[in-house]
Design an enzyme around this catalytic site. Sequence first.
Site, short mmCIF file in Angstrom:
data_model
loop_
_atom_site.label_atom_id
_atom_site.label_comp_id
_atom_site.label_asym_id
_atom_site.label_seq_id
_atom_site.Cartn_x
_atom_site.Cartn_y
_atom_site.Cartn_z
N ALA A 188 43.96 15.87 49.76
CA ALA A 188 44.11 17.15 50.60
C ALA A 188 45.16 18.31 49.68
O ALA A 188 45.94 19.17 50.73
CB ALA A 188 45.08 16.04 51.94
N ASP A 233 47.05 65.33 35.76
CA ASP A 233 46.43 66.40 35.38
C ASP A 233 46.45 67.63 36.02
O ASP A 233 46.30 66.54 38.17
CB ASP A 233 45.12 66.39 34.28
CG ASP A 233 44.70 66.01 33.80
OD1 ASP A 233 45.70 65.30 33.08
OD2 ASP A 233 44.11 65.08 33.41
N ASP A 276 39.71 25.61 58.11
CA ASP A 276 40.47 26.62 57.33
C ASP A 276 39.55 27.74 56.23
O ASP A 276 40.43 28.92 56.17
CB ASP A 276 41.43 25.57 56.37
CG ASP A 276 42.40 25.70 57.00
OD1 ASP A 276 43.16 25.48 58.19
OD2 ASP A 276 43.61 25.01 56.22
N GLU A 307 48.75 17.23 57.07
CA GLU A 307 47.86 17.00 56.72
C GLU A 307 48.51 15.53 55.94
O GLU A 307 48.07 13.69 55.82
CB GLU A 307 46.74 16.83 55.73
CG GLU A 307 45.31 17.93 56.21
CD GLU A 307 44.88 18.74 54.82
OE1 GLU A 307 45.20 18.86 54.21
OE2 GLU A 307 44.38 19.64 56.17
N GLU A 310 41.20 23.85 46.51
CA GLU A 310 40.59 23.68 45.21
C GLU A 310 39.64 25.23 45.98
O GLU A 310 38.88 25.62 44.63
CB GLU A 310 39.62 22.71 46.29
CG GLU A 310 39.63 22.28 47.28
CD GLU A 310 40.45 21.87 48.11
OE1 GLU A 310 41.22 21.64 47.70
OE2 GLU A 310 39.68 21.80 49.59
N ASP A 366 42.74 62.78 25.58
CA ASP A 366 43.64 61.53 26.60
C ASP A 366 43.85 60.21 26.25
O ASP A 366 44.16 59.59 26.47
CB ASP A 366 43.11 61.93 28.00
CG ASP A 366 43.22 63.22 28.15
OD1 ASP A 366 45.02 63.65 27.80
OD2 ASP A 366 42.80 64.24 29.03
N ASP A 390 41.22 63.15 30.48
CA ASP A 390 39.38 63.54 30.93
C ASP A 390 39.18 63.95 29.27
O ASP A 390 38.00 63.30 29.21
CB ASP A 390 38.71 64.92 31.40
CG ASP A 390 40.22 65.76 31.30
OD1 ASP A 390 40.81 65.88 30.56
OD2 ASP A 390 39.62 67.03 32.57
#
Length: 893
Positions: free
Chosen positions: A284, A330, A717, A688, A288, A623, A619
Amino acid sequence: MNPYELDTKQLLSKFHTNKNGLSSKKAKRRLEEFGLNTIENEDKKNYIKEYLKQYIQFFAILLEVAALLSFIADHYVPDQGSDILGTAILAAVVINATFAFWQDYKADQAMEALLRLIPTLVNVKRDDEKVTLDASKLVPGDILIIEEGDKIAADAVIIENSSLYINTSALNGESKPSRRESENKKVKLPLEAKNMIFAGTTAVSGSAIAVVTATAHATQFGKIATLTKNVKKTITPIQKEIIRITQILTLIAVMMGIVFFILGIFSDRNILIASIFALSLIVANVPEGLMPTITLALSMASQRMAKRNALIKNLDSVQTLGSATVICTDKTGTLTKNEMTLKEIYLSSGEKITIEGVGYETKGVFRYENSNDRSKIRLENLLYAGLLNSRATIENGNFFGDPTELSIVAAAKKMGLDPKNYKKISENPFTGERKMMSSLYTTDKNEQILYIKGAPEVILQRSSSYIDKNSSIQTLDQKEKEKIKEQLDIFENNAYRVLAIGINSNNSEDDIVFLGLVAIMDLPRAEVKEALVQCAEAGIRTMMLTGDNHKTAAAVAKKIGLKYDKIVTGEEIAKFTDTELEEILKDNDILFARMESNQKLKIATALQKNGEVVAMTGDGVNDAPSLKRADIGIAMGQSGTEVAKEAADMILLDDNFRSIVAAIEEGRTVYFNIKKFVTYILSSNVPEIVPYILQFFFKIPLPLSVIQILSIDLGSDMLPGLALGSEKPEANIMKRPPVGKNEKILDWEVFKRGYFFIGLIEAAAAMAAFISFLLLHGWEYGVVDLNDPLLHRQAMTMTLLGAVTCQLFNAWTMRSWEYSAFSIGWNTNKLLLIAMGIEILWIWMLLNVESVQMIFNTAYVPMGDLWILLPFPIILFVSHELYKYRIRKKKNL
Ligand code: ATP
């Protein structure tokens, strides 16, 4: 003989090709013969193995042990339903394993699909024409045209070389660019051949033409790639964070399990029952499903980004995008369309010429102002100078090269110029640092002339004469310079990119004869204005970085509505110390003009020192360092070099600034979506656990069974959780400040809200439903073993429904982390609607379907009792909405 030992003639004949390239027919045949030029990842995932692995995860093993214990219990104490429990637990293992596997698989597929969207393009000669191909279509014998910034996609031997340097780090780890030569010296290994270029390397500068000698696995890279196919995937920081948190929560869960196991034994429980009990408590509490769900949420976000033209190369950047505080962009292509058109020309002799047409059209009319009968010849001379001194070409309606140059070439074509009698001797290439270029030619009159073009202030400074209106050469005095500058001002204030053009007959870049100015228009992208407003509202600063003059930059900024406090030029940056730059960037939005691309690195670093999270576009080859340094390096998908794309975290498929903003919106969205579903999943852990704790300390019957816990965790859930993880961007998401860079996704707030706020309300709901139901049906405090098993099952059904109905409302209020649930359209998340539908059907089945009741220890509860459940989901919804309202007030949202 090895291909690199042959001379050009031998090489071409060995590969049955020629300098004009293969014919497309031949290329097609070779493609069939040699196969695609790709290196298959031979280490393809074995999905069966991956699926089976799910069964040996820690969590699965816990459940398997619990199932085994149930069967053993059934063997010794039959007819207690332990066999059904055992089977149900096994079913839970299968469901969980399948779901986790499916999520992983989907995430994988999404990433693979993204990678496929980044093709490598190459230029080759085929059928005597230059064409652009996908690199996978390269075949031996192809004539490869390599330019600066290209990725080299096959092994090839150079036949024409213009100072080509390549980066071979992918092959031999050497990061210094290696110079290529046309001739080969004697070498032992192909890798040492200086006249070869290799797949997997990149062209750092210069250019070359080469004959492809090997593709795919036959390349040197292909040989290494097969050897290193077992490279492990690295774990990203967000995954590390999840692992850490899962570990902590698992540890807490295991400790709680042990405590309850011991308490169980002391309270005279059967050891088997006590162990099943302890194991279910652990189950519970172990979160997981976190890892696969988070990975899936991230990769789904990256797919949504790809649909909005932003390709993410690693999942971590999705999260970083949400924290971006500055975009350094740019100008050309990103803020403007990069469809340069030469609109106006100013000749040194005083004429102004307007040219009609948009884009790279090769037809258009020239209108003259101030002209005389020799004006046309002078204009031709200027356009010849521009055309000859450009690398760009327009061939049969196809465009190759730099848009600035293409606009000049197009204008020359409009004039019908044909430079075939000119022979090129050499070239001094354009660089952002020099801001000029020149090319030496032998003309049709057999003279040698150097053609020069570049940024006007650079050319003017180097010019000593000009052509006057009688076409004679005059000294360029101060008065004449002022006249030119006046015209330059007018052009620049109209947002034109301006280049000056000149010539020199002594092969010198000084003492230039000034011919005139060309004014090139690049229209702003219409959608940028709105995107800039969005950035401002989202607390993101936008700064434009351009190589253009400050007046052009200011005029463009005005057109697109970009606000700035100061203009700083490249020259000034060069003089600033690091601290000075940091200081200026602290309070000012800067417009950077006449920038050199290597200064981008300095700017990114200064901004980061100020605590900003920097998104930076680029580009070119230069750069690459700043793209790597920025928190999010963004390369242009269309106009960017392969080198820039490789260095970047994100690629803009349409080069458009708006897509950066869209990606940031998705980044913020996924950040909050993960918070939402983790909180949602954690909340249901409390109802739970609490019943078990209470049952231990108070004299009450067991409120919730093991299988019921599993039905919440692994049943009801799952879908709503997934749905919350895929919520669309909220309307308000770009109206809040950026997510703090140190704010973790899974922070204390998530646990506080999940466990101690919503979780406690849910636990109260579950327990109140259980106890009130019992009390209403004659139970008295202190009776632990109920004589009426139906009553017990009905009471347990109430506990279960207490939690499940709360989760139904929790999912709705959790749709926004900070804003009101009503600020989101009710039908914008289809998956959540489906999940809700299934949930309600599930509740009905728990109450009405016999086989379901048998497995999940539930029973029919009449409407007259179900009303007990009603207040809690409403309390949960309202109090969480109020909680968010308070957050908004506090954060000023
Ligand atoms: P942006 O991102 O705004 O396009 P940039 O950094 O790419 O800017 P550069 O290409 O470096 O800008 O251009 C800087 C200046 O150099 C231009 O304003 C222009 O005057 C000149 N220039 C640009 N391209 C060329 C070229 N091919 N030949 C000669 N001069 C050029």
